[in-house]
Design an enzyme around this catalytic site. Sequence first.
Site, PDB file in Angstrom:
ATOM      1  N   LYS A  97       0.991  -1.224   0.046  1.00 36.49           N
ATOM      2  CA  LYS A  97      -0.022   0.072  -0.049  1.00 36.49           C
ATOM      3  C   LYS A  97       0.916   1.206  -0.078  1.00 36.49           C
ATOM      4  O   LYS A  97       1.416   1.470   1.104  1.00 36.49           O
ATOM      5  CB  LYS A  97      -0.776   0.041   1.200  1.00 36.49           C
ATOM      6  CG  LYS A  97      -2.017   1.297   1.225  1.00 36.49           C
ATOM      7  CD  LYS A  97      -2.620   1.246   2.647  1.00 36.49           C
ATOM      8  CE  LYS A  97      -3.847   1.891   2.340  1.00 36.49           C
ATOM      9  NZ  LYS A  97      -3.787   3.339   2.119  1.00 36.49           N
ATOM     10  N   ARG A 126      -8.261  10.954  -6.416  1.00 42.46           N
ATOM     11  CA  ARG A 126      -9.356   9.972  -5.846  1.00 42.46           C
ATOM     12  C   ARG A 126     -10.500  10.740  -5.700  1.00 42.46           C
ATOM     13  O   ARG A 126     -11.712  10.129  -5.478  1.00 42.46           O
ATOM     14  CB  ARG A 126      -8.863   9.823  -4.342  1.00 42.46           C
ATOM     15  CG  ARG A 126      -9.339   8.877  -3.664  1.00 42.46           C
ATOM     16  CD  ARG A 126      -8.923   9.080  -2.061  1.00 42.46           C
ATOM     17  NE  ARG A 126      -9.410   8.020  -1.218  1.00 42.46           N
ATOM     18  CZ  ARG A 126     -11.011   8.244  -0.675  1.00 42.46           C
ATOM     19  NH1 ARG A 126     -11.457   9.479  -0.996  1.00 42.46           N
ATOM     20  NH2 ARG A 126     -11.333   7.437   0.207  1.00 42.46           N
ATOM     21  N   PHE A 159      -2.062  -0.865 -10.054  1.00 38.12           N
ATOM     22  CA  PHE A 159      -2.653  -1.814  -9.424  1.00 38.12           C
ATOM     23  C   PHE A 159      -3.936  -2.280  -9.830  1.00 38.12           C
ATOM     24  O   PHE A 159      -4.676  -3.320  -9.346  1.00 38.12           O
ATOM     25  CB  PHE A 159      -2.735  -1.400  -7.720  1.00 38.12           C
ATOM     26  CG  PHE A 159      -3.333  -0.283  -7.347  1.00 38.12           C
ATOM     27  CD1 PHE A 159      -4.806  -0.173  -7.612  1.00 38.12           C
ATOM     28  CD2 PHE A 159      -2.629   0.724  -7.119  1.00 38.12           C
ATOM     29  CE1 PHE A 159      -5.603   0.861  -7.183  1.00 38.12           C
ATOM     30  CE2 PHE A 159      -3.428   1.696  -6.652  1.00 38.12           C
ATOM     31  CZ  PHE A 159      -4.745   2.012  -6.689  1.00 38.12           C
ATOM     32  N   ARG A 208     -16.819   0.916  -0.580  1.00 38.03           N
ATOM     33  CA  ARG A 208     -16.001   0.585   0.157  1.00 38.03           C
ATOM     34  C   ARG A 208     -16.430  -1.124   0.638  1.00 38.03           C
ATOM     35  O   ARG A 208     -17.633  -0.984   1.487  1.00 38.03           O
ATOM     36  CB  ARG A 208     -15.785   1.495   1.426  1.00 38.03           C
ATOM     37  CG  ARG A 208     -14.767   1.074   2.305  1.00 38.03           C
ATOM     38  CD  ARG A 208     -14.938   2.030   3.468  1.00 38.03           C
ATOM     39  NE  ARG A 208     -14.417   3.481   3.178  1.00 38.03           N
ATOM     40  CZ  ARG A 208     -13.264   3.814   3.064  1.00 38.03           C
ATOM     41  NH1 ARG A 208     -12.309   3.047   3.055  1.00 38.03           N
ATOM     42  NH2 ARG A 208     -13.063   5.242   2.844  1.00 38.03           N
TER      43      ARG A 208
HETATM   44  P1  ATP Z   1      -6.182   6.325   3.583  1.00 38.44           P
HETATM   45  O1  ATP Z   1      -7.157   7.191   4.007  1.00 38.44           O
HETATM   46  O2  ATP Z   1      -5.848   5.087   4.329  1.00 38.44           O
HETATM   47  O3  ATP Z   1      -5.192   6.598   2.558  1.00 38.44           O
HETATM   48  P2  ATP Z   1      -8.572   6.055   1.677  1.00 38.44           P
HETATM   49  O4  ATP Z   1      -9.622   6.323   2.651  1.00 38.44           O
HETATM   50  O5  ATP Z   1      -7.870   7.336   0.880  1.00 38.44           O
HETATM   51  O6  ATP Z   1      -7.383   5.321   2.491  1.00 38.44           O
HETATM   52  P3  ATP Z   1      -8.999   3.426   1.033  1.00 38.44           P
HETATM   53  O7  ATP Z   1      -9.799   2.597   0.074  1.00 38.44           O
HETATM   54  O8  ATP Z   1      -9.347   3.281   2.507  1.00 38.44           O
HETATM   55  O9  ATP Z   1      -8.949   4.833   0.672  1.00 38.44           O
HETATM   56  O10 ATP Z   1      -7.499   2.888   0.903  1.00 38.44           O
HETATM   57  C1  ATP Z   1      -6.976   2.742  -0.408  1.00 38.44           C
HETATM   58  C2  ATP Z   1      -6.144   3.736  -0.766  1.00 38.44           C
HETATM   59  O11 ATP Z   1      -4.610   3.331  -0.835  1.00 38.44           O
HETATM   60  C3  ATP Z   1      -6.387   4.084  -2.303  1.00 38.44           C
HETATM   61  O12 ATP Z   1      -7.242   5.189  -2.454  1.00 38.44           O
HETATM   62  C4  ATP Z   1      -5.168   4.193  -2.913  1.00 38.44           C
HETATM   63  O13 ATP Z   1      -4.673   5.735  -2.837  1.00 38.44           O
HETATM   64  C5  ATP Z   1      -3.931   3.812  -1.744  1.00 38.44           C
HETATM   65  N1  ATP Z   1      -3.249   2.618  -2.670  1.00 38.44           N
HETATM   66  C6  ATP Z   1      -1.780   2.414  -2.261  1.00 38.44           C
HETATM   67  N2  ATP Z   1      -1.539   1.348  -2.873  1.00 38.44           N
HETATM   68  C7  ATP Z   1      -2.499   0.626  -3.125  1.00 38.44           C
HETATM   69  C8  ATP Z   1      -2.793  -0.480  -3.703  1.00 38.44           C
HETATM   70  N3  ATP Z   1      -1.694  -1.491  -4.044  1.00 38.44           N
HETATM   71  N4  ATP Z   1      -4.112  -0.794  -4.138  1.00 38.44           N
HETATM   72  C9  ATP Z   1      -4.959  -0.049  -3.806  1.00 38.44           C
HETATM   73  N5  ATP Z   1      -4.759   1.131  -3.236  1.00 38.44           N
HETATM   74  C10 ATP Z   1      -3.661   1.615  -3.062  1.00 38.44           C
END
Ligand code: ATP
Length: 607
Positions: free
Chosen positions: A274, A294, A364, A441
């Site tokens: 991640k 995003r 990814f 989600r």
């Molecule tokens: P966070 O606040 O933890 O960054 P988020 O709320 O923005 O997360 P989540 O779906 O909870 O979004 O976490 C996924 C996020 O992690 C994705 O939006 C992306 O930006 C990031 N990310 C990094 N590496 C990866 C990966 N290998 N696959 C998917 N998402 C990834």
Amino acid sequence: MAQPIQQYKGDMPFREIADTFERLEVITSRTQMTVILVNLFKKTPPEIIDRVVYIIQGRLWPDWKGLPELGVGEKMLIKAIALATHSRESEVENLYKTLGDLGKAAEQLKKKAEEKMSKAVSILAFIPARKELTVNHVYDTLARIAMAQGEGSRDIKLKLLAGLLTDATPKEAKYIVRFVEGRLRVGIGDATIMDALAIVYGGGSHTRPIIERAYNLRSDLGLIAKILATQGIEALKNLKPQVGIPIRPMLAERLNDPKEMLQKAGGRAYVEYKYDGERAQIHKAGDKIWIFSRRLENITSQYPDVVEYARKYIKANEAIVEGEIVVYNPETGELRPFQELMHRKRKHDIHIAIKEYPVKVFLFDLLYVDGEDYTQKPLPERRAKLKEIIIETDVFQIAQYIETSDPEELEKFFLEAIENGAEGVMVKAIHKNAIYQAGVRGWLWIKYKRDYKSEMTDTVDLVVVGAFYGRGRRGGKFGALLMAAYNPDKDVFETVCKVGSGFKDEDLDAMPEMFKPYIIERKHPRVVAKMQPDVWITPAIVAEIIGAELTLSPLHTCCLDMIKPGVGISIRFPRFIRWRPDKGPEDATTSKELYEMYMRQLKKITA
Ligand code: ATP
């Protein structure tokens, strides 16, 4: 018997929208709101449903289109109101100060101007007919205001706006002014608009998921409404992604036990780094490249280097791929933290930022390629195709990953990921139903982050809904904020904590300016709170918060009554970490996630 609702032909009086807004202002129940919207949509001609939806959303078009905003500041708005109501600007300003709402000020001044006019008319016995505003006329005029750019545009904007307000009734003027200010505050979220669309055009609430999926694929609720109203629900069922239009991103649930993660994912899973960067949805059509964030903003101009990579290293003619953009040190090759990407946000000297903060892209996912929708295919198939269509290089590569069913191997890979500058890992289901769930989600993706090792299991992202004035050194400034989580089921924001620590002086200094456009007189209709802050703020700004632990509190409304009667979930010793400008209010941590975090914490304590 109730009269059947008549649909207008071609266009509709704008008063229908103003009347609807007025009705919406006094209610908070989502069911009632839906009924009111249903009535409006039934009257709306299908040709203009897109415009009606945009106006309700408080915008002229989706943000990702990158079209200009209205570009009307408070001063110009005051001038336009003065012109349209034959008042002095000082009069408008004073009334604004007294009422705290420019929309209401415009409404009152319009009423006064009309009274004067009707007196004059009774003397002259001549009644000039007012041109009734229509939705198309209001929309077109506002669009012309937005499009007026460059030299002389200020005068054009002012003239158009004053003209619009001259033709408006007092009530219409109130809502036009609020729209222009970006403060419509009718409390209608996209979720409620979709409910109403399903009822009016879909054939019933059961079609709501089809509408939602289409919206997730096209991110343009006006367009979706128009397709639905003019072509029917079948047309939405067959909707495919389209290059150049962002797809709402798939999101992950969170856990901190590798065994449980693998179980949830179905036993065997991909485990990927991640990366701690910015999510990028890269679209390619021939030589044309778009990059969406995003939040679906068009961020192409911030990454000319990524545009080049995409042109060179994506072999397909048309494709939509997803990845994380990460800053790295070209001397050591090590990955740098997310904050360094902020240097890419500047408009000027981007060529210097490219050199100082070079980036890599870790891909990814693949959502679409050469006419084929991949969102409905399982992850292994998407991944295989991704590998096929890209040329991997050091700066444009597929995210590091393993395939495993062993929790120990997962944990080892997690530690290795952190060692190599990642934030943790993503565990992704690979079974046959592991599709790309746009805008959802769910448990097909599970994140496992480094922060889970700290006292509070993770940081949370909460929305500012109110602010308190500070004391002592912070006298006269805001000293603490009332923060809320998002509850998507009810489409409301529920308070979690009052945060007053962790702010740097610059943060405190910047707050008044930052909050100004969002300060409102009363609690926002989508906020559920027991605490009374000094000022209420429209939910718009998101901040990352950490604390010692989750607790129960009678002062907060997040998950109220769910664990014990009269209490909600709160955070003990909350501390501000940073703003999250990349997140919108609906992207905040949800009440349900906080509930699950609380339950996990409880399990840990009692274990
Ligand atoms: P966070 O606040 O933890 O960054 P988020 O709320 O923005 O997360 P989540 O779906 O909870 O979004 O976490 C996924 C996020 O992690 C994705 O939006 C992306 O930006 C990031 N990310 C990094 N590496 C990866 C990966 N290998 N696959 C998917 N998402 C990834």
